[in-house]
Structures are given as C-alpha cells and as structure tokens.
Design a protein around this motif. Sequence first.
Motif, short mmCIF file in Angstrom:
data_model
loop_
_atom_site.label_atom_id
_atom_site.label_comp_id
_atom_site.label_asym_id
_atom_site.label_seq_id
_atom_site.Cartn_x
_atom_site.Cartn_y
_atom_site.Cartn_z
N ARG A 112 -2.18 -9.63 11.30
CA ARG A 112 -2.63 -8.83 10.15
C ARG A 112 -2.95 -9.72 8.95
O ARG A 112 -3.82 -9.42 8.17
CB ARG A 112 -1.53 -7.86 9.73
N CYS A 116 -6.13 -7.91 7.96
CA CYS A 116 -5.91 -6.70 7.15
C CYS A 116 -6.99 -6.52 6.08
O CYS A 116 -7.37 -7.47 5.40
CB CYS A 116 -4.53 -6.82 6.50
N LEU A 117 -7.47 -5.29 5.94
CA LEU A 117 -8.50 -5.00 4.93
C LEU A 117 -7.93 -4.29 3.71
O LEU A 117 -8.63 -4.11 2.71
CB LEU A 117 -9.59 -4.10 5.54
N ASN A 118 -6.69 -3.85 3.82
CA ASN A 118 -6.08 -3.14 2.70
C ASN A 118 -5.66 -4.18 1.64
O ASN A 118 -4.71 -4.95 1.86
CB ASN A 118 -4.85 -2.38 3.22
N VAL A 121 -1.99 -4.59 0.56
CA VAL A 121 -1.12 -5.14 1.61
C VAL A 121 -1.47 -6.61 1.85
O VAL A 121 -0.60 -7.48 1.90
CB VAL A 121 -1.29 -4.32 2.91
N CYS A 134 2.41 -3.05 5.99
CA CYS A 134 1.52 -2.26 6.85
C CYS A 134 2.31 -1.19 7.60
O CYS A 134 1.94 -0.02 7.62
CB CYS A 134 0.79 -3.18 7.82
N THR A 138 2.01 2.96 8.09
CA THR A 138 1.41 3.45 9.34
C THR A 138 2.41 3.99 10.36
O THR A 138 2.00 4.50 11.41
CB THR A 138 0.60 2.31 10.00
N CYS A 155 -2.51 4.19 4.82
CA CYS A 155 -3.61 3.21 4.79
C CYS A 155 -4.90 3.91 5.23
O CYS A 155 -4.98 4.40 6.37
CB CYS A 155 -3.32 2.04 5.71
N PHE A 157 -7.68 2.75 6.14
CA PHE A 157 -8.35 2.10 7.28
C PHE A 157 -7.70 2.52 8.61
O PHE A 157 -8.37 2.69 9.61
CB PHE A 157 -8.28 0.57 7.12
N TYR A 158 -6.39 2.71 8.55
CA TYR A 158 -5.68 3.14 9.76
C TYR A 158 -6.05 4.60 10.07
O TYR A 158 -6.33 4.96 11.22
CB TYR A 158 -4.17 3.01 9.55
N CYS A 190 -9.45 -0.11 10.45
CA CYS A 190 -8.58 -1.28 10.43
C CYS A 190 -8.98 -2.23 11.58
O CYS A 190 -8.87 -1.86 12.75
CB CYS A 190 -7.13 -0.88 10.62
N TYR A 192 -7.50 -4.90 12.61
CA TYR A 192 -6.36 -5.42 13.37
C TYR A 192 -6.02 -4.48 14.54
O TYR A 192 -5.96 -4.88 15.70
CB TYR A 192 -5.15 -5.61 12.45
N PHE A 193 -5.83 -3.20 14.21
CA PHE A 193 -5.44 -2.26 15.27
C PHE A 193 -6.61 -2.01 16.23
O PHE A 193 -6.40 -1.77 17.42
CB PHE A 193 -4.92 -0.95 14.67
S1 SF4 Z 1 -3.52 -0.58 9.03
FE1 SF4 Z 1 -4.79 -2.37 9.01
S2 SF4 Z 1 -5.84 -2.37 7.10
FE2 SF4 Z 1 -4.13 -0.96 6.93
S3 SF4 Z 1 -2.48 -2.13 6.12
FE3 SF4 Z 1 -2.27 -2.24 8.30
S4 SF4 Z 1 -3.39 -4.07 8.91
FE4 SF4 Z 1 -4.00 -3.58 6.82
#
Ligand code: SF4
Length: 738
Positions: A112, A116-118, A121, A134, A138, A155, A157-158, A190, A192-193
């Motif tokens: 992440r 990670c784009l947030n 975080v 994260c 989530t 989040c 993006f999630y 997101c 990463y996921f």
């Molecule tokens: S879900 Fe993805 S974008 Fe959101 S905090 Fe976690 S790693 Fe970052």
Amino acid sequence: MKFQLDGLDIYFPYPHVYPEQLSYMTQLKKALDAKGHVVLEMPSGTGKTITLLSLLTSYLLQTQPTVRKIIYCTRTVEEMEKVMEEANILYHCLQQERVMDGHFLCVGLASRKHLCLNEQVFSYGEGFMVDGRCRSLTASWIREKAKADPSIPQCPFYECLEQQMDEMMIPSGVYSIQDWRRWGERNGWCPYFYARKLLAFANLVVYSYHYLLDPKVSQLVSRELPQDAIVVFDEAHNIDNVCIEALSVWVNTSTIDDANNAAMYLANRIASAKGQSFAMLQQEYQNLTQGQTIHHWLVSSSFNASDWEMSQPSIHDVHQTLEETVPPSIRKAEHFIAYLQSLIAYLKNLLNRPEALEMTHTKFLQELSQQCPVDVKSFRFTSDRLSSLLRTLEIGDWSRFRSLDSVAELITIASTYSSGFAIIVEPFEIKSHAWSSPVLQLACLDASLAMMPVTRKFRNVVITSGTLSPLDFYPRMLNFRAAITASFNMSISRRCVLPLIIGMGEDRVLLTSKFNQRGELQVPKSYGRILIEISKVVPDGIVGFFPSYEYMELALDVWKENNLLDELQTMKLLFIETSDSAESSLALRNFRTACDIGRGAIFLSVARGKAAEGIDFDHHYGRCVVLFGMPFQYTESRELKARLRYLRERFQIMENDFLVFDAMRQAAQCAGRVIRNKSDYGIMVFADRRYARYDKITKLPRWILQFLSEDQIYIDIETALTKIKQFLLEMASQALVK
Ligand code: SF4
Ligand SMILES: Nc1ncnc2c1ncn2[C@@H]1O[C@H](COP(=O)(O)OP(=O)(O)OP(=O)(O)O)[C@@H](O)[C@H]1O
C-alpha cells in the motif's frame, strides 16, 4: 524475432540473441521439461531478465495453454519496475507475432505504501502506518457501521472498487506500479486491492520475495497460486538471508514497553466491555469453547480482503493450527491477556540480564512454560488468538499493536518448529562493546524452513543471479534438489572486464583486511595510495567497497592523518555512503553529476550495503571497482556462530566453507556493479592477498574467472597500473574503430 530451440518456438523481442542467452534458455528448458528446480548463474548485464521472460512465456504458451502463470520475484521495487519494462517489450513482441490467442495480463504488485491513492492515508509514509490506517477505513465491521452512520470515515477508492468490481474488465497488457496508480486515478478505484484481486487471473506476476517467502504475507497474498506456476527468484544470491529474516524476530526494551501498554489497553477494553462489545467477547468465547477453530470464527461473517490481513497467521503450516481448536487456557479473553502479560514479563527479565545469553528455543520454551499460567500447546496459537481478539474488539488500525504482535509472533514461531532456532540476548552492541539498548532475538538459523513450502509446492523454481558460485551451496542450504545447475561464460567480441588481484601495496605491504590485523595501519594507508594511483589513470567514476563501515572509518582516518585524502581530492571528488539512506542517496546523486560533467568522482561504500546490492554503476559511472579487503562477516557475532554451528550439524557445511562462500558472493556482487550491459567495460580490483588463494579464487563466478589470467593474480600496484593503462588504451582504440 522468432527462433527454434529444441523444438520450441521462442519469441524474443531483440534482433539478436546473445550466445549466453541461448545457453541459458537451453538449460532452463531442460529443467522445465524435467519438472525440476534450477540454479542458473548468468554474467551481469547480459540480459537475464528478458531471457527468462521470453523462454518461460514461449514455453507456457505452447505447452501449458490452460495454466500459463509465471511468478517473478524481485528484491526491490526498482528491480520490479525494470522487470516490468522488459515484460512490456516482450508483450509488444508477442502481439506483433500474433501468438496470443486471448488475454495476457502482467500484474506488478507492491505494498500500500506504493499503491495507496488516499492522500491522507498515503501521507503516513511508513508501511505499517499506511496499512493500519487503510484497515481502519476498510474493515468489514467499520464499513457495516458506516452504512448506518455516515460520519464514520471510509475510503472512497475502496468503496468504488467494491461497487464496480463485478463489471470491470481490464484490457490485456503489462501493469506496473505507475500504471496501477494511473488506472486507479482514472477510475476512482483502489489500485492496491485491485492488483491483489487480479493476481488470480494474471499470467505474469511480478512482486517482492516476501510475498512468497514470508509466511505472514504469503498466506495472505499467494496461497491460491497453482502448483504448476513457474516461480523465479531473480538476484537470488542472498536468498538464504531473506529466508532467515522472514522467520526471525527482534524485540528490545521499547518493544516490550509498547507491548505492555498495548496489553494493558486490551485488558481495560475487556474489563469495561459493555453492550455489543461484551456480547462479541461472549460470542467469541462460546465459539472457541464449542470447538470452533479460529479460522472458522475469523471468516464467519461478512469477511473482506482487508479483514484477511487481520487474521493473518504467522507461520506457514498454520493450516494445521487453524484446524485445531484453541486450548482452553487461552479461550477467555482475560485469561489470554494475563498470559500475554506474563510472557512480556518473562521477556523483559531476559532483556534485563547484564550478560549475553544464548539458548536453544526448546530450552526457552521450557523455561517460559514454568512462568506462564497456560499449557504449552497454547504458545503456538498466540498470534492467531491475538488476531481473533483484535477482530472481536473491532479494532481496525493495528499499527499500535505492532509490538504486541511481534511478541506474539516470536512465541508462535518458536513453538511451531522443532529445530533451527536460537534465542540470543545481547545486552550491548558487541562490536564496540558500547552500552546500548539490549536486544532479544529469535534467530532463525535454517533458511530452508522458509524456502521449503515454496520448493515443495511449486514444480519449477528458478534461482538465478549474476553471482551464485559455488552453485551447489544453494540447494544444500535451502534443502532442495536441483534438476539443473549451470553457470555461463560471457560471450565476447572483446575483453570487457579486467579483474586484478593485488596482493601487495606500497613498500611491499601485504594487503589484508583480516580482523585481527586491523591494528596495522600500514594496510589502510596502502589502500589509500592504491586508490590515488588508480585515480591518476582511470577516468570518470571509481567505486570502492570496504568490508564494513567500521573499517571504512578507520581507513578514512588514516588517509586524513597522512594527507592522502587531500591528494585524492585533487584528482576526483569523493562521496561516501553512510548508514543514513537519505544522506547516501544525495551523495550518490552528486557522484553521478560529477561523473556527468567530466570531473570524475569516487564513491566509497560497504559490501552488503545499498550500493553493493541495488545500484548500477554502468559506463562512465563505474570504470573501476576496488575491493579494499575481503567482505567476511563479523565472526564474533553470536548469531553467526549459532548459524555456523547449525549449518555444520544439519547440512554438514563447514564453518570456513560457508564464511568463504559468503565473502566471495559479496565480493563478486560488488565487482559486478561496473558491468551492467554488453557495451560496458570495467576494471575489478580485488585488493587483498587472500583472493589469490585457491579456495577463494575458485569461488568467483565463471564469467569473471574467464578474464583472470595468471599474470593478473597476486600482483603489486605497479604491475596493476601497467595492466590498467593497457586495458583502457585497448577500450579506447576499439571505440575509435567503431
Ligand atoms: S483502500 Fe486503497 S486507496 Fe484506500 S486507503 Fe486502502 S490502500 Fe489506500
Ligand atoms: N539480445 C539483446 N539485444 C539487445 N539488448 C539486450 C538483449 N538482451 C538484453 N538486452 C538489454 O540489456 C540490458 C541488460 O539486461 P538485464 O538488466 O536484464 O541484465 P541482467 O543480466 O539481468 O543484469 P543483472 O543480473 O546484472 O541485473 C537491458 O537493457 C536489456 O534490455
């Protein structure tokens, strides 16, 4: 281009294939046909990456149309990006040749911290903090509560990924970290996921060693990989150390204090639990009492990818643990916490001893069992029981429980394996005997423990690097049978490497960095003179490697006292790698600038350091590398002594054989920094008379030995300078002919 190799069509993206690439492919194919593991040493910079990708992809396309999965493990994110670039070149070649009947997906996966784009975080920077933040956004129960209470942060993006996941189609292609970030930004998902999800569908997965070798991470990310996937460990010359680190745990006094605070926090939470929390704790206890396994309990309700990490087991054969019921003595949350507290107190006592300590992990467990109010079987469940409790208390951000987790991990690993570990307590920093924070280590001594699940599960594991000699060491240390081991010469149209072993310095001082002779300051002084003389004749960049920071500091002091530093700096600028990585990166950048503007520069560094492992000194950045001494490990270290003993008893590898093997692989690794591709050339100076001995010299890789003739071994500095001048003239005249 396309060519035939032993009945197989090979798709290769360059107009010519080098002879060593062909030999490499031939051996690799033999191993695949034999369904066995393989150890291959290929000269540095001769295109190992594309050779592997090209042969493996061509092989899978034609022989295993249904599986087609390659797992390519690299050590660093930078190396991973380089592999992705080559994979991209190959992908376009395969497209042009129209050989792919359908989808081809190459997925690069990093943590992440990179994906990670947030922004909020991501700004935490440190990996464990980013992971923790994260998870707190989530985790399934947090998302569940947020449905009723919109003030609970999530989040975006999630959420977006979860909503659109089923409709998503990703086009064929190669997706590196930067591609994932762009892709995520464009779609609001997101990365990463998403990347993790796509591992199951990818034909080529590129990620770090840890995703396969570290049991915690591999259970999480790699457990579903099919057995017939082909696994590659590139730059694998230090793979045994990665394995050992994956199963070793270090705790110091601040770990113990943090763990204690965390345990107290949990005790208070449990004591004051009311309403929903109380009910959850009751439920957990009942489930565990009624014979439900931890695994079952953890995955029982609306479980998502983020929750998996919270149930992550700490050991590879945990399936067995997970299928067993939890011992009664730690089923109740308050009993479990009391046990953790006694465990912490026991470790604290060990750390407070004034003298060093080493004991087998079985003795450690015996002593511990007398101090802790639980049955011995409970030890093995410690990590999982902690995961279950944190999950039950609905704690999302685990970063504040990191130290407690380390303590739990230590005891879980120690009680899972019957041998291959030692407990070592160092009350002070042993090299300097300076008082510092004491450290207790569960030291894994057996690299094969982390490697075995991989070599047993997958049919083909490729161990490869530019420096693996002697090749038979790796199968022995890692306890697997290799169907093929091979080392290749460098094909040459010209002599591009000049290795020299200098045995004597000025005034015929015998050169050696031997630990017990370091008081003789003539040797570091001679090293200074050698560097000055080499700097007079070698243009552009020179890289020097010392066996340790301590020895580098000693040499620099001697050079300063004897005005050698001033003399050196009249010829080239001097830059030094330190243990501070930001400082070293700056030094490296300035070194490159000095080389670019033609001023020439020297970069001093240590074997096993960052420059030795991951930095390329190609072309004018590295015309010469000088090894000041032999990079032996510090043999007084208790950890090393314990490992040497274990290697002798378990694998019949003698202490001296291992130490020489290890020093020579590090030396070859440093020397290889200056040859990064076929158009490069460089001088390798091994400045220690011990390199000339049969047991050392024969452990250099073949592709260095092929350039090392009798008259380059055990020479003095004058002879070396004559040879260097001749070599540079040769290189210059060849460049003119071209
Ligand atoms: S879900 Fe993805 S974008 Fe959101 S905090 Fe976690 S790693 Fe970052
Ligand atoms: N047959 C070829 N023709 C032209 N260029 C090639 C060929 N094979 C590889 N290359 C290029 O040579 C460079 C060096 O390749 P690569 O980094 O894979 O070497 P390597 O053997 O993995 O080196 P090391 O192990 O030391 O990192 C790359 O830029 C690659 O694209």
